[in-house]
Write a protein that holds these residues in place. Structure first.
Motif, PDB file in Angstrom:
ATOM      1  N   LYS A   1      -3.922  45.558  -0.326  1.00 12.00           N
ATOM      2  CA  LYS A   1      -4.606  44.493  -1.080  1.00 12.00           C
ATOM      3  C   LYS A   1      -3.660  43.327  -1.339  1.00 12.00           C
ATOM      4  N   THR A   2      -2.403  43.650  -1.730  1.00 16.10           N
ATOM      5  CA  THR A   2      -1.420  42.599  -2.032  1.00 16.10           C
ATOM      6  C   THR A   2      -1.081  41.807  -0.772  1.00 16.10           C
ATOM      7  N   ILE A   3      -0.851  42.509   0.348  1.00 15.20           N
ATOM      8  CA  ILE A   3      -0.413  41.855   1.591  1.00 15.20           C
ATOM      9  C   ILE A   3      -1.528  41.008   2.202  1.00 15.20           C
TER      10      ILE A   3
ATOM     11  N   ARG B   1      11.426  44.885   2.633  1.00 20.64           N
ATOM     12  CA  ARG B   1      11.924  45.687   1.501  1.00 20.64           C
ATOM     13  C   ARG B   1      11.316  45.239   0.176  1.00 20.64           C
ATOM     14  N   GLU B   2      10.466  44.218   0.240  1.00 23.77           N
ATOM     15  CA  GLU B   2       9.747  43.791  -0.957  1.00 23.77           C
ATOM     16  C   GLU B   2       8.422  43.190  -0.525  1.00 23.77           C
TER      17      GLU B   2
ATOM     18  N   GLU C   1       4.441  48.317  -5.005  1.00 23.39           N
ATOM     19  CA  GLU C   1       3.179  47.956  -4.344  1.00 23.39           C
ATOM     20  C   GLU C   1       2.533  46.720  -4.957  1.00 23.39           C
ATOM     21  N   ALA C   2       2.852  46.458  -6.222  1.00 23.22           N
ATOM     22  CA  ALA C   2       2.336  45.247  -6.879  1.00 23.22           C
ATOM     23  C   ALA C   2       3.223  44.030  -6.596  1.00 23.22           C
ATOM     24  N   GLY C   3       4.272  44.235  -5.782  1.00 20.49           N
ATOM     25  CA  GLY C   3       5.143  43.124  -5.398  1.00 20.49           C
ATOM     26  C   GLY C   3       6.147  42.721  -6.450  1.00 20.49           C
ATOM     27  N   LYS C   4       6.426  43.621  -7.427  1.00 19.84           N
ATOM     28  CA  LYS C   4       7.308  43.265  -8.541  1.00 19.84           C
ATOM     29  C   LYS C   4       8.768  43.636  -8.305  1.00 19.84           C
TER      30      LYS C   4
END
Length: 790
Positions: free
Chosen positions: A15-17, A111-112, A278-281
């Protein structure tokens, strides 16, 4: 349909990507591994080069079918699984399961999960790294072989349902050996001397004797030498000092610090870190590298300058100690250093804050301190005739008291973060400042104490300290620590619990107003918080493996195997050859176990003879755990059995301990002319009275409970029961109107029925109850089987 299909591991990541890549890309999740070795013995063809047979797991057949359909419609399939061996293997399994040609595959890693990282990855795709895949395959196959060949040996020789594993058995061995080390430890006492001086105007000075006295005679003699003595500052030494920050987090250091500071389990830390990633944090949470990228360092220093000022910046590049660490990877860090908060639950915020502080602190200036040490001379009274050996040339005692303090001149990284420690004796707080002192200054003694202190063994492992030990020994890798600990807990080899301490007496001599008084105080020792304890079965299995399979539980051997996996990943070693060398020796030992007699495995131990009956008393491992047995099975009588108490272990149990266990059931008194007896049953300790049973809570000891307390428990339960029953029906005893947690209800057998609000529970008739039950809707239980659609 988009031209590009991107496959990631988790739906949250997808979803994030997808939000970063735009309409030309469809991002889907494989939900982790799609293929695995089947659970039967035909998974690995050992004689044919350890060839594995993989199958699509039952829960992934639908996922694979959907991905196959999407892959046929796409021009390019981007395999974007995690940037580690496990992720590489998932990409390879996807390629095989979806029948993808190399020409349509592009492997990307990041990696992020940030827009820049994703777009940069798309610009620099690569092929699947088969060396990484083979390293993961070698690990999976070797671990399967160990488990499948060794576990049945344990079933035959010890007990059905046991398991062994290359890393888990070593972890269990560490915990078993630490437990035995603690049990064999002989505590020694010594006397610590501390003094308090009154400097006037409300100021005091605390000092200690650097060395300890071995016995009370020496301690008391020292205090006697100090009666009426003159105390003065002999020397003052001030030295500059500095403290440097710890490196940013690796997987294991994050697990350790989250355990110490946030009280998270290792598994909980990894679950929360996964959500943050997974939330990109944060950057990827499975890493053994402590390095930060140039870009990350620039962002961190910009945030430090903005928040604290330029003088707080000190750029550092950390080098990872582990030989196998991949320096191209980064430590765990925030993706955006300017964000100090994240959306999510409280635990996500707490873990993120820990990661942010540690990463920011790593690029901050050293803390500058000033440490002061004051040496205090003791000049005994002139009339004391002391041996020359006790005095210096100036007539002072050779023993000197020392007071230390420190002041922070510049806080540096301490403004943000202080690292915790596993050392239970260590005081994390900085020492306070000393009051103003001058050389030659006379001091007025308020009191001096010589307190008995006992030496302590090495502490039992926590989850965090076990991870630290495994990492130090080169056993396991970032991805294996959490599942290893979960496995040994689930298998019942280890229990994680708190245990109360024991009380002991300590002597103290106090010198005050030129008189020495002796006091006897109490202290509690040995209290444990969230520590790992081995069970009896862990002791037995560990001893069996150490004796018959030393390689499997050998620390250096297990670390060597990890190194070989690293060499395979780097293309320096052939994976099949590595497995062949391991298997030859391992399988020979498996075959040798045919000769081991089941009776020779230490599952039972004779404790002695019953002092009254002359019967043999033994402790042994039974089907549901360890038991003490009195007597042997004979035609006319059966042995008597008793379960061990919590915290008791088979190998430490004495004859006296065993006899104590048979003190139950015991009669504790009378109530209403009927006896009350206490016993322990399947569901714990209870009181039996008039053929009714009343549970005893954890706060009461069944071996020492009094008659008055037993009566209280019985009467309290009766009262609660009487308040529970609203109405019963003699003509149908199965139907009852009861008071429950959520109000009155009707109980018929195992069925509970709500009472309508317009009905008075006390006025219900039997017929009304039965009608309400008849018309009540069927409840679908949480685990009710779903009806198959026809």
């Amino acid at each position: 349909m988009s031209k590009n299909l991107v496959i990631v591991e988790s739906p949250a990541k997808a979803k994030t990507i997808e939000g970063y890549l735009g309409k030309d890309f469809t991002v889907k999740s494989s939900f982790g591994h799609v293929r695995d070795l089947p659970k039967d013995n035909n998974a690995i063809d050992i004689s044919n080069g350890f060839r594995p047979t993989y199958e699509i797991t039952a829960d992934k057949k639908e996922v694979v079918a959907q991905l196959k359909k999407l892959a046929k419609e796409a021009e390019i399939i981007w395999l974007a699984t995690d940037d580690d061996r496990e992720g590489e293997a998932i990409s390879w399994h996807l390629k095989e399961a979806l029948n993808l040609k190399d020409s349509v595959i592009k492997r990307i890693v990041f990696r992020e999960i940030t827009k820049n990282a994703i777009l940069n990855a798309i610009q620099s795709p690569r092929a699947i790294d088969i060396d990484l895949v083979n390293a993961q395959q070698a690990r999976r196959i070797l671990d399967r072989i160990v488990g499948f060949e060794l576990s049945p040996v344990l079933w035959k020789k010890i007990k059905i349902g046991l398991s062994a594993g290359r890393v888990q058995s070593v972890a269990v061995r560490l915990i078993v050996e630490r437990e035995r080390e603690i049990e064999g430890f002989e505590s020694k006492s010594a006397y610590k001397v501390a003094a308090l001086f009154d400097l006037g105007k409300g100021k005091t000075l605390a000092a200690e004797l650097p060395s300890r006295f071995e016995d009370e005679k020496e301690a008391r003699a020292f205090l006697e030498r100090c009666v009426g003595a003159a105390f003065s500052i002999k020397n003052l030494e001030t030295k500059p000092a500095k403290k440097s920050p710890a490196a940013p987090f690796t997987t294991s250091t994050l697990q350790q610090e989250a355990s110490r500071k946030l009280y998270f389990s290792v598994a909980q830390t990894m679950t929360i870190a996964q959500k943050l990633y997974e939330a990109g944090k944060i950057s990827y949470m499975r890493t053994d590298s402590t390095s930060l990228s140039e870009e990350a360092i620039q962002k961190a220093t910009a945030e430090i300058e903005s928040s604290f000022g330029k003088e707080y910046i000190q750029v550092r590049k950390y080098k990872t100690k582990s030989e196998s660490a991949q320096e191209a990877h980064e430590a765990i860090r925030p993706t955006d250093f300017s964000a100090q908060r994240v959306s999510g639950d409280r635990n996500e915020q707490r873990l993120y804050e820990l990661i942010w502080k540690r990463a920011i602190a790593s690029q901050m200036a050293d803390a500058r301190l000033e440490r002061t040490t004051a040496t205090i001379a003791i000049k005994p009274k002139a009339e004391l005739s002391l041996e020359k050996a006790l005095l210096s040339n100036s007539g002072e005692l050779k023993e000197q008291l020392v007071a230390t303090g420190e002041v922070i001149k510049f806080d540096g990284f301490l403004k943000v973060y202080i690292e915790s420690s596993d050392n239970e004796d260590e005081d994390e707080e900085s020492k306070g400042m000393l009051p103003p002192l001058t050389i030659g200054q006379a001091l007025n003694l308020s009191q001096m104490k010589a307190t008995q202190r006992f030496s302590r063994p090495s502490p039992r492992y926590t989850e965090a300290s076990l991870v630290k030990k495994l990492e130090e020994m080169g056993i396991g890798r970032p991805s294996t620590y959490a599942p290893t600990i979960s496995t040994i807990l689930k298998r019942g080899y280890i229990i994680k619990e708190d245990r109360e301490g024991k009380e002991r007496s300590i002597k103290e001599f106090v010198l005050q107003q030129n008189a020495i008084k002796e006091a006897l105080n109490k202290e509690v020792y040995g209290a444990e918080k969230a520590k790992l304890f081995p069970t009896d079965i862990a002791m037995i299995v560990n001893d069996f493996l150490v004796q018959h399979f030393p390689n499997v539980v050998d620390f250096s051997f297990t670390a060597k195997v990890e190194k070989e996996f690293d060499e395979i990943a780097q293309g320096q070693k052939e994976w099949v050859k590595m497995l062949e060398i391991f298997y030859d020796g391992f399988h020979r030992r498996i075959e040798d176990t045919q000769e081991i007699q089941r009776s020779s495995v230490g599952k039972s131990r004779e404790l002695g003879i019953h002092p009254e009956t002359g019967e043999k008393i033994s402790v042994r491992l039974a089907k549901f755990g360890p038991v003490v047995q009195i007597g042997e099975a004979e035609e006319d009588k059966k042995p008597r059995y008793a379960n061990l108490k919590k915290g008791q272990m088979m190998e430490r149990l004495t004859l006296e301990d065993a006899l104590d266990l048979f003190k139950l059931p015991r009669e504790v008194g009378m109530l209403e002319d009927k006896p009350m007896s206490v016993a322990i049953g399947r569901f714990g300790p209870y009181i039996r009275h008039d053929n009714k049973f009343y549970s005893i809570g954890k706060e009461d000891d069944p071996y020492s409970i009094t008659d008055s307390r037993a009566i209280e428990i019985v009467l309290n339960k009766r009262k609660a029961d009487s308040e529970k029953f609203i109405k019963e029906f003699a003509e149908n005893p199965e139907v009852k109107v009861l008071n429950g947690r959520f109000g009155p209800y009707i109980s018929i057998g195992k069925k509970n029925i709500k009472i309508p609000k317009d009905k008075d529970p006390k006025g219900l008739t039997l017929e009304e109850c039965l009608n309400l039950a008849k018309n009540a809707p069927e409840k679908k239980g949480k685990f009710a089987a779903k009806k198959k659609a026809k």
